[in-house]
Design a protein around this motif. Structure first.
Motif, short mmCIF file in Angstrom:
data_model
loop_
_atom_site.label_atom_id
_atom_site.label_comp_id
_atom_site.label_asym_id
_atom_site.label_seq_id
_atom_site.Cartn_x
_atom_site.Cartn_y
_atom_site.Cartn_z
N ALA A 1 0.83 -1.20 0.00
CA ALA A 1 0.00 0.00 0.00
C ALA A 1 0.87 1.26 0.00
O ALA A 1 0.61 2.20 -0.76
CB ALA A 1 -0.93 0.00 1.21
N LEU A 2 1.89 1.28 0.82
CA LEU A 2 2.79 2.43 0.89
C LEU A 2 3.48 2.67 -0.45
O LEU A 2 3.66 3.82 -0.88
CB LEU A 2 3.83 2.21 1.99
N SER A 3 3.82 1.58 -1.14
CA SER A 3 4.55 1.70 -2.40
C SER A 3 3.72 2.33 -3.52
O SER A 3 4.25 2.65 -4.58
CB SER A 3 5.06 0.33 -2.85
N GLU A 4 2.44 2.50 -3.28
CA GLU A 4 1.59 3.22 -4.26
C GLU A 4 1.93 4.71 -4.25
O GLU A 4 1.73 5.41 -5.25
CB GLU A 4 0.11 3.02 -3.93
N ASP A 5 2.46 5.19 -3.13
CA ASP A 5 2.81 6.61 -2.98
C ASP A 5 4.31 6.88 -3.07
O ASP A 5 4.73 7.92 -3.58
CB ASP A 5 2.31 7.15 -1.63
N ILE A 6 5.12 5.96 -2.55
CA ILE A 6 6.56 6.13 -2.51
C ILE A 6 7.19 4.74 -2.59
O ILE A 6 6.68 3.80 -1.99
CB ILE A 6 7.01 6.88 -1.24
N LYS B 1 13.34 10.73 1.52
CA LYS B 1 12.22 11.45 0.89
C LYS B 1 11.76 10.75 -0.38
O LYS B 1 10.65 10.98 -0.85
CB LYS B 1 12.65 12.87 0.55
N ASN B 2 12.62 9.87 -0.92
CA ASN B 2 12.33 9.22 -2.20
C ASN B 2 12.09 7.72 -2.10
O ASN B 2 11.61 7.11 -3.06
CB ASN B 2 13.50 9.45 -3.16
N LYS C 1 7.37 -0.89 -6.06
CA LYS C 1 6.62 0.29 -6.51
C LYS C 1 5.26 -0.19 -6.98
O LYS C 1 5.16 -1.20 -7.68
CB LYS C 1 7.34 0.98 -7.68
N ASN C 2 4.24 0.54 -6.60
CA ASN C 2 2.88 0.21 -7.02
C ASN C 2 2.52 -1.24 -6.72
O ASN C 2 1.86 -1.91 -7.51
CB ASN C 2 2.67 0.54 -8.50
#
Length: 113
Positions: free
Chosen positions: A17-22, A53-54, A89-90
């Motif tokens: 879920a987090l990897s949808e944003d970062i 941050k990335n 990612k995603n």
């Protein structure tokens, strides 16, 4: 580097879920393996203060959490290695490498695409 400890199977869904944003990086580390320690040290020496941050870094001690390590490999469709870096990612793995193939520049390149 501020690692998030990966210790619970439920964290896999959180990571997806987090990897949808970062992007999320999972470092699978064996405390019994000198190559794992060397690979971790190489990554840490290159890590910049602003990298958080990335990409969100997670650390998995495979000696303490071998079943979780296997579950991660199964979940993302990649063979288990140690040491190993997986970038998510995603919700999917977009990078995985192990041993001396773990490359900070490659990781940073993948997260920018």
């Amino acid at each position: 580097m501020n690692w998030n400890k990966l210790t619970q199977p439920s964290q896999i869904e959180d990571i997806k879920a987090l990897s949808e944003d970062i992007p999320v990086m999972i470092f699978k580390h064996s405390t019994r393996c000198s190559l794992s320690s060397i690979s971790l040290d190489r990554l840490l020496r290159n890590w910049k203060d602003d990298d958080h941050k990335n990409i969100v870094p997670y650390h998995l001690d495979i000696i303490e959490n071998r079943e979780l390590s296997n579950k991660i490999s199964q979940e993302f469709g990649i063979p288990h290695q140690s040491p190993q870096v997986i970038v998510v990612k995603n919700g999917i793995s977009v990078y995985d490498n192990s041993h001396f193939g773990i490359s900070y520049p490659e990781i940073m390149g993948v997260i920018k695409n």
